[in-house]
Write a protein that holds these residues in place. Sequence first.
Motif, PDB file in Angstrom:
ATOM      1  N   SER A 111       0.495   5.970   3.111  1.00  0.00           N
ATOM      2  CA  SER A 111      -0.916   5.668   3.347  1.00  0.00           C
ATOM      3  C   SER A 111      -1.303   5.984   4.563  1.00  0.00           C
ATOM      4  O   SER A 111      -2.257   5.306   5.077  1.00  0.00           O
ATOM      5  CB  SER A 111      -1.018   4.221   3.048  1.00  0.00           C
TER       6      SER A 111
ATOM      7  N   GLY B 248       4.155   3.146  -3.892  1.00  0.00           N
ATOM      8  CA  GLY B 248       3.333   3.252  -4.932  1.00  0.00           C
ATOM      9  C   GLY B 248       3.769   4.269  -6.080  1.00  0.00           C
ATOM     10  O   GLY B 248       4.806   4.790  -6.045  1.00  0.00           O
ATOM     11  N   LEU B 249       2.781   4.931  -6.453  1.00  0.00           N
ATOM     12  CA  LEU B 249       3.077   6.079  -7.228  1.00  0.00           C
ATOM     13  C   LEU B 249       3.561   7.217  -6.588  1.00  0.00           C
ATOM     14  O   LEU B 249       4.227   8.043  -6.801  1.00  0.00           O
ATOM     15  CB  LEU B 249       1.555   6.544  -7.855  1.00  0.00           C
ATOM     16  N   GLY B 250       3.095   7.111  -5.237  1.00  0.00           N
ATOM     17  CA  GLY B 250       3.646   8.354  -4.214  1.00  0.00           C
ATOM     18  C   GLY B 250       5.477   8.210  -4.268  1.00  0.00           C
ATOM     19  O   GLY B 250       5.831   9.232  -4.205  1.00  0.00           O
ATOM     20  N   ASN B 251       5.644   6.988  -4.357  1.00  0.00           N
ATOM     21  CA  ASN B 251       7.230   6.885  -4.217  1.00  0.00           C
ATOM     22  C   ASN B 251       7.967   7.193  -5.916  1.00  0.00           C
ATOM     23  O   ASN B 251       8.853   7.707  -5.699  1.00  0.00           O
ATOM     24  CB  ASN B 251       7.590   5.452  -3.754  1.00  0.00           C
TER      25      ASN B 251
ATOM     26  N   TYR C 229      -5.644   8.383  -8.917  1.00  0.00           N
ATOM     27  CA  TYR C 229      -4.681   7.375  -8.897  1.00  0.00           C
ATOM     28  C   TYR C 229      -4.553   6.461  -9.849  1.00  0.00           C
ATOM     29  O   TYR C 229      -3.661   6.169 -10.712  1.00  0.00           O
ATOM     30  CB  TYR C 229      -4.591   6.531  -7.671  1.00  0.00           C
TER      31      TYR C 229
ATOM     32  N   PHE D 214       0.921  10.862   2.160  1.00  0.00           N
ATOM     33  CA  PHE D 214       0.602  10.136   0.861  1.00  0.00           C
ATOM     34  C   PHE D 214       1.321   8.830   0.912  1.00  0.00           C
ATOM     35  O   PHE D 214       0.858   7.799   0.609  1.00  0.00           O
ATOM     36  CB  PHE D 214       0.489  11.170  -0.245  1.00  0.00           C
ATOM     37  N   THR D 215       2.740   9.248   0.896  1.00  0.00           N
ATOM     38  CA  THR D 215       3.401   7.986   0.666  1.00  0.00           C
ATOM     39  C   THR D 215       3.369   6.892   1.704  1.00  0.00           C
ATOM     40  O   THR D 215       3.291   5.762   1.454  1.00  0.00           O
ATOM     41  CB  THR D 215       4.891   8.304   0.563  1.00  0.00           C
TER      42      THR D 215
ATOM     43  N   LEU E 204      -6.391   1.404  -1.213  1.00  0.00           N
ATOM     44  CA  LEU E 204      -7.660   2.251  -0.996  1.00  0.00           C
ATOM     45  C   LEU E 204      -8.828   1.859  -1.215  1.00  0.00           C
ATOM     46  O   LEU E 204      -9.833   2.182  -0.527  1.00  0.00           O
ATOM     47  CB  LEU E 204      -7.270   3.256  -2.177  1.00  0.00           C
TER      48      LEU E 204
ATOM     49  N   SER F  68       0.885  -1.042   0.090  1.00  0.00           N
ATOM     50  CA  SER F  68      -0.082  -0.164  -0.016  1.00  0.00           C
ATOM     51  C   SER F  68       0.661   1.359  -0.139  1.00  0.00           C
ATOM     52  O   SER F  68       0.389   2.296  -0.726  1.00  0.00           O
ATOM     53  CB  SER F  68      -0.798   0.122   1.065  1.00  0.00           C
ATOM     54  N   ALA F  69       1.962   1.275   0.823  1.00  0.00           N
ATOM     55  CA  ALA F  69       2.675   2.612   1.020  1.00  0.00           C
ATOM     56  C   ALA F  69       3.566   2.928  -0.280  1.00  0.00           C
ATOM     57  O   ALA F  69       3.683   3.871  -0.664  1.00  0.00           O
ATOM     58  CB  ALA F  69       3.441   2.159   2.068  1.00  0.00           C
TER      59      ALA F  69
HETATM   60  N1  PHE Z   1       0.940   5.038  -0.213  1.00  0.00           N
HETATM   61  C1  PHE Z   1       0.656   5.182  -1.613  1.00  0.00           C
HETATM   62  C2  PHE Z   1       1.607   5.561  -2.929  1.00  0.00           C
HETATM   63  O1  PHE Z   1       2.609   6.205  -2.265  1.00  0.00           O
HETATM   64  C3  PHE Z   1      -0.763   6.066  -2.158  1.00  0.00           C
HETATM   65  C4  PHE Z   1      -1.850   5.975  -1.007  1.00  0.00           C
HETATM   66  C5  PHE Z   1      -2.140   7.050  -0.445  1.00  0.00           C
HETATM   67  C6  PHE Z   1      -2.452   4.685  -0.812  1.00  0.00           C
HETATM   68  C7  PHE Z   1      -3.182   6.810   0.538  1.00  0.00           C
HETATM   69  C8  PHE Z   1      -3.339   4.686   0.108  1.00  0.00           C
HETATM   70  C9  PHE Z   1      -3.541   5.670   0.871  1.00  0.00           C
HETATM   71  O2  PHE Z   1       1.464   5.468  -3.934  1.00  0.00           O
END
Ligand code: PHE
Length: 457
Positions: free
Chosen positions: A231, A23-26, A102, A228-229, A328, A20-21
Amino acid sequence: MAQRETWATRTGFILAAVGSAVGLGNIWRFPFVTGEGGGAAFLLVYLLFVALVGFPAILVEFVVGRKTKRNPVGALIELGGDAWKYVGGIFIVTGFVILSFYSVVAGWFIRYFLEGFRGSYSSHLAEYGGEAGAMFGELSTGLDAFFFHTVFMALTIGIVALGIRQGIELAVKVMVPAIVLLLVGMAIWAFTLPDAGAGYEYYLSPEFGVIADNWQELLPAAAGQAFFTLSLGMGVMITYASYLGEDRNLAKDGTAIIGFDTGIAFLTGLVVFPIFFSAGITEPGEGGAGAIFISMTEAFADVTGGHILGLVFFGTVAIAALSSAISLLEVVTAYVIDEKGVERWKAALGMGGVIYLLGVPVTYDLIFLDLLDGFADGVLLVFGALMLVILVGWITPKIAVQELEKGIGDLGSLGQAWIWAIRVPILVVLIVSLSLGVIDYVDFLTEDFAGWIDENL
Ligand code: PHE
């Protein structure tokens, strides 16, 4: 009510949370917000935020989830009383907002990944007159984007519909190790590029003057990115911890999850900044949402082996995005299952369908991406984290410490230290970040978005 599902293994829980953590955030967001924040200066503020705020905050979500064994809305009602259902409601809305954009961005990655099967990235670029920006412009909106948004949401819904063990846990056990391996490989490759050094320098040598001069922008940006990153701030970690069958050491799990996520964001920087600089891109913040696509495509068109590397890169990100998207959708789905008694597959399909529709405008114009993304991480996530900190720090601190101690043992004064950290300093930081974030977002609405409306409607 049917028996609530649980994770089959401890690794399953950790991998799901890491999935979860990471993802696109990283991989998509981190490089361009770091670029916008001036590189190393941003990195430093962000890392501090993750360690000093992210860690206590992830524990908050874990104890709330494991204690109540319910979805975020139910969990908040159980701990705080009926009025907290509104806060829980905001979490659900946040899930809708984030997943909607997302999925569109993740769809772009699938699209770029598939391009790699059609031929080399240099041949694709040639179709757009050698302009990676033009290519991104063409693929990021319109029918293409719409189609891949559809594909991505369908995959997400499919996995969540299968449930915790058969769906999410199984999927992340394959996906997460793949992501790590692929990124490490790419970082090693990026190291061999001609201008790698300039990229590392930009990324790794902070100028403290820059931080002092820009803290009003850096702080909310770092806060938004950190939540965000990881989660955090919308109940993903509450939901995942609610499926914990036994009492594990949450501090240890939290450390592992945060360590992984930060490590992977950091590693992504080691991949993309050398590539940016080697492709002659010295202002990495400029491209915004398109930065990764534009510069990576240029680079993959340019270097030897770029064809395969590109395919691997875009594919890796798509996988990482999928393992986040399922978390999500799981929040929203768990809410409907627990509180409304709906069957899992119906809940996943119904909620996923609505989220899918909400994302469609993004495939029409990217201003909607800023509209949703800015609101979610500048405002909603920080607000959510603030509410949780108030609940646990001020309303149920005793229950929280007792819950944290399960699986760890007597925490002594450490438990109190945790509570006091969230009660005062973290609370203040969150209030400041939230205020600055709201101001930023209002600026966006009254300037960029209002301008867009004037021009287009
Ligand atoms: N953490 C995920 C990412 O970095 C995005 C995300 C945000 C997922 C909030 C779940 C809740 O891409």
